[in-house]
Enzyme design. Structure first.
Site, mmCIF file in Angstrom:
data_model
loop_
_atom_site.group_PDB
_atom_site.id
_atom_site.type_symbol
_atom_site.label_atom_id
_atom_site.label_comp_id
_atom_site.label_asym_id
_atom_site.label_seq_id
_atom_site.Cartn_x
_atom_site.Cartn_y
_atom_site.Cartn_z
ATOM 1 N N HIS A 143 -2.234 1.793 8.322
ATOM 2 C CA HIS A 143 -1.920 0.567 8.700
ATOM 3 C C HIS A 143 -0.869 -0.177 8.641
ATOM 4 C CE1 HIS A 143 -5.223 1.682 6.281
ATOM 5 N NE2 HIS A 143 -6.282 1.095 7.612
HETATM 6 S S1 FES Z 1 -0.520 1.180 5.552
HETATM 7 FE FE1 FES Z 1 -3.194 0.985 5.070
HETATM 8 S S2 FES Z 1 -3.378 2.844 4.449
HETATM 9 FE FE2 FES Z 1 -1.956 3.077 4.481
#
Ligand code: FES
Ligand code: HEM
Lengths: 178, 417
Positions: A143
């Site tokens: 993410h």
């Molecule tokens: S940014 Fe969501 S798990 Fe690493």
């Protein structure tokens, strides 16, 4: 016994009723707890051995990943520039403010649990060809969390810095994790 | 109502002692059903049949599956290559999960379009949302069982959602895992729960049906049944219609199983789980994508989790958010418009959930997430204040009778509750 309810009888019945509920609840709870607690880590899982790592061969600018408690642990032999950039960072700009000194035992080696503090993916940045993110340390592709040379969170959804496992230096180049 | 006499004396003998045949006759044979149901009313029975298919194939898969991190992946490959018809059973189970969600999502949007969640069917609706939640938990844990890369990392990301809970979050995650990462204890308990939850679903489905049969089905024009002239017996009219729908469904399902069994899956799940390497793009199964998009749209960990669960929670309280007394969209021109906006919004969220979380996709995810909640929390409560609904027919039979006798529109009173 009369069949008339004296106030005394009522009190006795109330007491019996309430104590039955309470004891019943305690009994039920003490049965439910083992059912829940069996899901917590078992004794053998807790007793998982520690890991020893020899850093003799780890050149400046290289990194290795070892396994500890089923998780990856990142060990990076940082370059002079990386150390300098980690140390120069002002704390104001950080989401989870920590100085680099608080995060290392020997400033050459940074030791981190390689698990993104967002939702647990393994960030990229250990291999030389990896995307390392905007702050040059590690980048989590899941993410989009960016970590700096000290493993501190700089951008993206992760709330805290990469965790530092318990470890100690047995000699200059031998460390024991756990 | 007198007890029906059955022709078969054995049936009669049993029924006198255990009135199972009376019950079945009452609920499945003479059960009075609105006569104007369209094909969207097929999806309930399709969901029930799919649940049975999942349970039957699941039980036989369990006979060949090994819930251990060292053997799980290989045992599924063995099912695919060596077990007699194993490939077929697994492909039915794997695609069955997707078809189950397709059917249930259509079933839910049917309810939204025709206002089936309104009084007196609130509990029926809430039980349905509960079934959706249980299905999600079941499908999530089932997907972990083959122990491929997506299994492992899906399990990691989803269980980590709970770490967003303040103070006790970390302990909850450790408790869910039974260790310090997703590992063998996790796989074992997921198998156990994946086995049992479908039977819990069966229980809730039974309650769902009891609640349904209390007032009977809603119908496309959304007004109450006024008497015998508005209904037809369930058998043979709807048994045959459901059967016809089932054969169409089974044809499409079979086409997927035989010709593109891996279309809805992710190829990375044919790579054995590796706790040291996260795949470049982890995406959940398609049926979770809209929720995943909401999770990623919120730039805060706890916030993302709350909004994601909130997306389902609003469905629980929907009967109290939509205050309009008119059920069917056919008589609610504005609601109808917003219904279709919501459908587009959900599809958009599904698409965005599959895209990488960067650039324009993040912005669009945020807009789509905002609109989702705007629909339920702002538009629905406000709509009855500004919408002028179209006149309702007097009864289910009336429009048909008046149309044939060429009378002009019947101006009916609003239904009074
Ligand atoms: S940014 Fe969501 S798990 Fe690493
Ligand atoms: C609500 C109903 C169910 C749903 C939605 C569901 C969903 C799933 C999913 C998505 C998978 C992964 C498929 C794959 O990628 O290989 C799976 C696997 C599995 N399920 Fe289910 N399932 C259901 C019911 C059951 C039941 C009742 C059982 C056992 C009694 C069962 C036993 C299994 C087994 C053994 C596997 C592993 C083998 C495999 O991966 O194909 N399932 N399930």
């Amino acid at each position: 016994m009369t069949n008339k309810n004296t106030p005394d009888d009522k009190n006795k019945r109330d007491f019996l009723q309430v104590s039955t509920y309470v004891l019943g609840a305690v009994g039920a709870a003490s049965f439910v707890w083992p059912l829940i607690n069996q899901m917590n880590p078992a004794a053998d899982t807790l007793a998982l051995a520690s890991t020893e790592v020899d850093l003799e061969q780890l050149e400046e600018g290289q990194a290795i990943t070892v396994t500890w408690r089923g998780k990856p642990v990142f060990i990076r032999h940082r370059t002079k520039e990386e150390i300098a950039s980690a140390k120069d960072q002002l704390l104001d700009g950080l989401r989870d403010p920590q100085t680099d000194d608080e995060r290392v035992q020997n400033e050459k080696y940074i030791v981190l649990v390689g698990v993104c503090t967002h939702l647990g993916c393994v960030p990229l940045g250990q291999k030389s060809g990896d995307v390392k993110g905007e702050y040059g340390g590690w980048f989590c592709p899941c993410h989009g969390s960016h970590y700096d040379h000290s493993g501190r969170i700089r951008k993206g959804p992760a709330p805290t810095n990469l965790e530092i496992p318990q470890y100690s230096f047995l000699s200059d180049t031998l460390i024991k994790i756990g | 109502m007198s007890k029906p006499k059955f022709k078969n004396p054995v049936v009669n003998w049993i029924d006198y002692r255990l009135p199972i045949f009376t019950f079945m006759n009452h609920e499945l044979n003479e059960y009075p059903t609105p006569k104007n149901l369209n094909y969207f009313w097929n999806f309930g029975s399709l969901a029930g049949i799919t649940l049975v298919i999942m349970i039957v194939t699941g039980i036989v898969l369990s006979m060949n599956y090994t819930a251990h991190i060292d053997y799980a992946f290989d045992s599924v490959e063995r099912i695919m290559r060596d077990v007699n018809h194993g490939w077929l059973l697994r492909y039915i189970h794997m695609n069955g999960a997707s078809f189950f969600f397709i059917v249930v999502y259509i079933h839910i949007f049917r309810g939204l379009y025709y206002g089936s969640y309104k009084a007196p069917r609130e509990i029926l609706w809430i039980l349905g949302v509960l079934i959706l939640l249980l299905m999600m938990a079941t499908a999530f844990m089932g997907y972990v069982l083959p122990w491929g890369q997506m299994s492992f990392w899906g399990a990691t990301v989803i269980t980590n959602l709970f770490s967003a809970i303040p103070l006790i979050g970390e302990s909850i995650v450790t408790w869910l895992w039974g260790g310090f990462s997703v590992d063998n204890p996790t796989l074992n308990r997921f198998f156990s729960l994946h086995f049992v939850l479908p039977f819990v679903i069966v229980g809730v489905v039974i309650l769902h049906l009891v609640a349904l049969h209390r007032f009977g089905s809603n119908n496309p024009i959304g007004i109450d049944v006024k008497g015998k002239q508005d209904t037809i017996p369930f058998h043979p009219y709807y048994t045959i219609k459901d059967l016809f729908g089932l054969s169409v469904f089974a044809t499409i399902f079979a086409a997927a199983v035989f010709f593109f069994p891996n279309f809805m899956g992710h190829p990375d799940n044919y790579i054995p789980a590796n706790p040291m390497v996260t795949p470049a793009h982890i995406v959940p199964e398609w049926y979770f994508l809209p929720f995943y998009a909401i999770l990623r749209a919120i730039p805060d960990k706890l916030g993302g989790v709350l909004f994601m669960f909130g997306a389902i929670m609003v469905l629980f309280v929907l009967p109290w958010l939509d205050k309009s007394s008119v059920r069917s969209s056919q008589f609610r021109p504005l609601y109808k418009l917003f219904f279709w906006f919501l459908v587009i919004d959900c599809i958009a969220l599904g698409y965005l959930g599959a895209m990488p979380a960067e650039g324009i996709y993040v912005v669009l995810s945020r807009l789509a997430t905002a609109y989702y909640f705007f629909h339920f929390l702002i538009i629905l409560p406000l709509l009855p204040k500004i919408e002028s609904t179209r006149p309702l027919p007097v009864s289910i039979s009336t429009p048909i009778i008046t149309a044939s006798s060429n009378a002009s529109t019947v101006m009916a009173m609003r239904e009074k509750k």
